[in-house]
Design a protein around this motif. Structure first.
Motif, PDB file in Angstrom:
ATOM      1  N   UNK A 122     -14.482 -33.763 -50.517  1.00 28.46           N
ATOM      2  CA  UNK A 122     -13.213 -34.396 -50.855  1.00 28.46           C
ATOM      3  C   UNK A 122     -12.306 -34.529 -49.632  1.00 28.46           C
ATOM      4  N   UNK A 123     -12.273 -33.486 -48.815  1.00 27.08           N
ATOM      5  CA  UNK A 123     -11.437 -33.497 -47.621  1.00 27.08           C
ATOM      6  C   UNK A 123     -12.249 -33.720 -46.347  1.00 27.08           C
ATOM      7  N   UNK A 124     -13.419 -33.097 -46.266  1.00 27.98           N
ATOM      8  CA  UNK A 124     -14.225 -33.214 -45.056  1.00 27.98           C
ATOM      9  C   UNK A 124     -14.625 -34.661 -44.767  1.00 27.98           C
ATOM     10  N   UNK A 125     -14.950 -35.399 -45.811  1.00 25.60           N
ATOM     11  CA  UNK A 125     -15.427 -36.770 -45.616  1.00 25.60           C
ATOM     12  C   UNK A 125     -14.369 -37.667 -44.997  1.00 25.60           C
ATOM     13  N   UNK A 164     -13.948 -43.138 -47.950  1.00 26.25           N
ATOM     14  CA  UNK A 164     -14.669 -42.046 -47.290  1.00 26.25           C
ATOM     15  C   UNK A 164     -15.398 -41.182 -48.313  1.00 26.25           C
ATOM     16  N   UNK A 165     -14.718 -40.832 -49.404  1.00 32.29           N
ATOM     17  CA  UNK A 165     -15.363 -40.029 -50.451  1.00 32.29           C
ATOM     18  C   UNK A 165     -16.478 -40.802 -51.128  1.00 32.29           C
ATOM     19  N   UNK A 166     -16.219 -42.083 -51.406  1.00 33.06           N
ATOM     20  CA  UNK A 166     -17.230 -42.917 -52.060  1.00 33.06           C
ATOM     21  C   UNK A 166     -18.500 -43.005 -51.216  1.00 33.06           C
ATOM     22  N   UNK A 167     -18.336 -43.218 -49.913  1.00 37.31           N
ATOM     23  CA  UNK A 167     -19.500 -43.317 -49.026  1.00 37.31           C
ATOM     24  C   UNK A 167     -20.286 -42.012 -48.986  1.00 37.31           C
ATOM     25  N   UNK A 168     -19.577 -40.894 -48.982  1.00 34.27           N
ATOM     26  CA  UNK A 168     -20.245 -39.589 -48.944  1.00 34.27           C
ATOM     27  C   UNK A 168     -21.050 -39.338 -50.218  1.00 34.27           C
ATOM     28  N   UNK A 169     -20.418 -39.579 -51.361  1.00 37.90           N
ATOM     29  CA  UNK A 169     -21.116 -39.325 -52.629  1.00 37.90           C
ATOM     30  C   UNK A 169     -22.286 -40.275 -52.824  1.00 37.90           C
ATOM     31  N   UNK A 196     -15.070 -41.320 -37.822  1.00 40.45           N
ATOM     32  CA  UNK A 196     -14.793 -42.732 -38.144  1.00 40.45           C
ATOM     33  C   UNK A 196     -13.422 -42.910 -38.785  1.00 40.45           C
ATOM     34  N   UNK A 197     -12.957 -41.871 -39.481  1.00 42.58           N
ATOM     35  CA  UNK A 197     -11.705 -42.010 -40.231  1.00 42.58           C
ATOM     36  C   UNK A 197     -10.521 -41.319 -39.555  1.00 42.58           C
ATOM     37  N   UNK A 198     -10.703 -40.775 -38.369  1.00 39.99           N
ATOM     38  CA  UNK A 198      -9.622 -40.046 -37.711  1.00 39.99           C
ATOM     39  C   UNK A 198      -8.359 -40.883 -37.483  1.00 39.99           C
ATOM     40  N   UNK A 199      -8.475 -42.172 -37.096  1.00 39.56           N
ATOM     41  CA  UNK A 199      -7.237 -42.955 -36.936  1.00 39.56           C
ATOM     42  C   UNK A 199      -6.397 -43.003 -38.204  1.00 39.56           C
ATOM     43  N   UNK A 200      -7.069 -43.016 -39.356  1.00 38.33           N
ATOM     44  CA  UNK A 200      -6.340 -43.043 -40.620  1.00 38.33           C
ATOM     45  C   UNK A 200      -5.944 -41.644 -41.070  1.00 38.33           C
ATOM     46  N   UNK A 201      -6.889 -40.704 -41.007  1.00 37.91           N
ATOM     47  CA  UNK A 201      -6.622 -39.377 -41.560  1.00 37.91           C
ATOM     48  C   UNK A 201      -5.613 -38.586 -40.737  1.00 37.91           C
ATOM     49  N   UNK A 202      -5.738 -38.604 -39.421  1.00 34.32           N
ATOM     50  CA  UNK A 202      -4.840 -37.814 -38.576  1.00 34.32           C
ATOM     51  C   UNK A 202      -3.594 -38.607 -38.187  1.00 34.32           C
ATOM     52  N   UNK A 237     -10.770 -42.333 -56.580  1.00 40.27           N
ATOM     53  CA  UNK A 237      -9.521 -43.086 -56.448  1.00 40.27           C
ATOM     54  C   UNK A 237      -8.333 -42.231 -56.867  1.00 40.27           C
ATOM     55  N   UNK A 238      -8.439 -41.565 -58.021  1.00 38.82           N
ATOM     56  CA  UNK A 238      -7.330 -40.772 -58.544  1.00 38.82           C
ATOM     57  C   UNK A 238      -7.068 -39.548 -57.671  1.00 38.82           C
ATOM     58  N   UNK A 239      -8.133 -38.945 -57.163  1.00 37.75           N
ATOM     59  CA  UNK A 239      -7.959 -37.757 -56.330  1.00 37.75           C
ATOM     60  C   UNK A 239      -7.198 -38.097 -55.053  1.00 37.75           C
ATOM     61  N   UNK A 240      -7.621 -39.154 -54.361  1.00 35.12           N
ATOM     62  CA  UNK A 240      -6.955 -39.546 -53.118  1.00 35.12           C
ATOM     63  C   UNK A 240      -5.495 -39.911 -53.379  1.00 35.12           C
ATOM     64  N   UNK A 241      -5.250 -40.648 -54.456  1.00 32.45           N
ATOM     65  CA  UNK A 241      -3.881 -41.074 -54.759  1.00 32.45           C
ATOM     66  C   UNK A 241      -2.991 -39.881 -55.097  1.00 32.45           C
ATOM     67  N   UNK A 242      -3.489 -38.957 -55.921  1.00 32.76           N
ATOM     68  CA  UNK A 242      -2.669 -37.827 -56.351  1.00 32.76           C
ATOM     69  C   UNK A 242      -2.430 -36.852 -55.206  1.00 32.76           C
TER      70      UNK A 242
END
Length: 335
Positions: free
Chosen positions: A1-4, A97-102, A10-16, A124-129
């Motif tokens: 959920x968080x690691x992905x 990111x989560x979708x690709x991992x799962x 690949x997602x560092x520009x967005x996540x950090x 979707x709900x997890x990321x939004x909440x």
């Protein structure tokens, strides 16, 4: 959920960087709130002067105060709209990111009941909440940092409390005690809700799965089977509604009754005329901001319940993935 999302390069520009931008803009919005609070003091003092002495205030002076408020909130609106637009993209990247991992481990988890719903909807709900709660929590902390010193200073104007007497910085302690009481109250009253929400999603998943299978196979989704599954859905919802009933009684009683508390505690100061209308408005607004910051869990409890339910479902996914990966590694080692 968080690691992905947060640990994938690949997602560092967005996540950090994205997270840092959201926090910075949130802090800037809090600073605008502070400006608005200062405006309330000067503007309501002007109103009090105008009402007390006819023609003591010129219309141009009054209009200038209104325009000042317009200028402040115009900046706030632009920033708020831009931030909301960015956050929507941020949340979708997290979901991706989560979708690709799962999906990369779909063969290991597709047999889990409601697997398709967990990948399609729960991500979707997890990321939004989580994003919403995270920003709300940080905003509460930032608001506390900005408004607590203001309320601490303004509380010096409240020289006496009813039935108690003189207490230094009394409104700060009142806000803190009120928030602690509300948080403990709702945590105790709503302790069963996360488990009920989790159970609710399980019966919904079973019902949805049977209907989906019925689209492709005539032997599935028979009326009796669907009826029995829907009875389970209805039974669980009615049980959930019953528990939310007393939770909502506690929640709304607390929220509504505490509105009048600062007025009661400031009663002796108000009736003695020790403060002006502008100072009163500043105190009330600062108190509201500080109390709201302390009450983060109170206002977010229903959302937290929903998040805990989603977390349990996605965690079950990840446990299955870890077990399957460990089994594969063990098989390779044995060879």
């Amino acid at each position: 959920m968080f690691k992905s999302f947060f640990l994938d390069r690949r997602w560092l520009p967005w996540s950090i960087l994205g997270t840092a931008l959201i926090l910075y803009v949130t802090w800037y919005k809090v600073q605008i709130d502070v400006q608005v609070n200062e405006w309330f003091g000067s503007f309501y003092n002007l109103v009090q002067k105008a009402l007390a002495t006819p023609n003591a205030v010129q219309f141009d002076e009054f209009l200038a105060g209104c325009i000042e408020f317009f200028n402040i909130v115009s900046i706030y609106i632009i920033i708020a709209v831009a931030l909301e637009f960015f956050v929507r993209h941020y949340v979708f990247r997290w979901r991706t990111a989560m979708n690709n991992y799962y999906m990369s481990h779909w063969s290991k988890i597709h047999h889990i009941e409601g697997a398709s719903q967990r990948v399609q909807e729960d991500t979707m709900r997890f990321a939004r909440i989580v994003e919403g709660l995270g920003v709300s929590f940080m905003r509460s902390l930032m608001t506390l940092v900005a408004f607590l010193p203001i309320l601490w200073t303004l509380s010096e104007n409240v020289t006496e409390l009813p039935w108690i007497g003189a207490v230094d910085h009394s409104l700060v302690y009142l806000a803190l005690m009120s928030a602690i009481f509300g948080t403990v109250l709702l945590a105790v009253v709503g302790i069963k809700l996360p488990g009920l929400e989790f159970k609710n999603q399980k019966v919904e998943a079973a019902y949805r799965k049977e209907l989906v299978l019925g689209e492709d196979h005539e032997s599935r989704a028979e009326p009796e089977t669907v009826k029995e599954l829907f009875i389970n859905v209805r039974r669980n919802y009615f049980n959930l509604y019953r528990h939310y009933l007393y939770f909502d009684v506690a929640k709304w009683s607390y929220i509504q009754y505490t509105v009048i508390m600062p007025y009661i505690f400031m009663g002796p100061t108000i009736v003695s005329g020790a403060i002006t209308l502008g100072v009163l408005q500043q105190i009330l607004r600062a108190f509201g901001k500080v109390e709201e910051s302390f009450q983060f869990l109170v206002h977010s409890w229903s959302t937290i319940v929903e998040l805990l339910s989603i977390y349990k479902r996605l965690k079950g996914f990840e446990v299955q993935i870890e077990v399957a990966i460990a089994a594969e590694k063990a098989a390779v080692t044995d060879q």
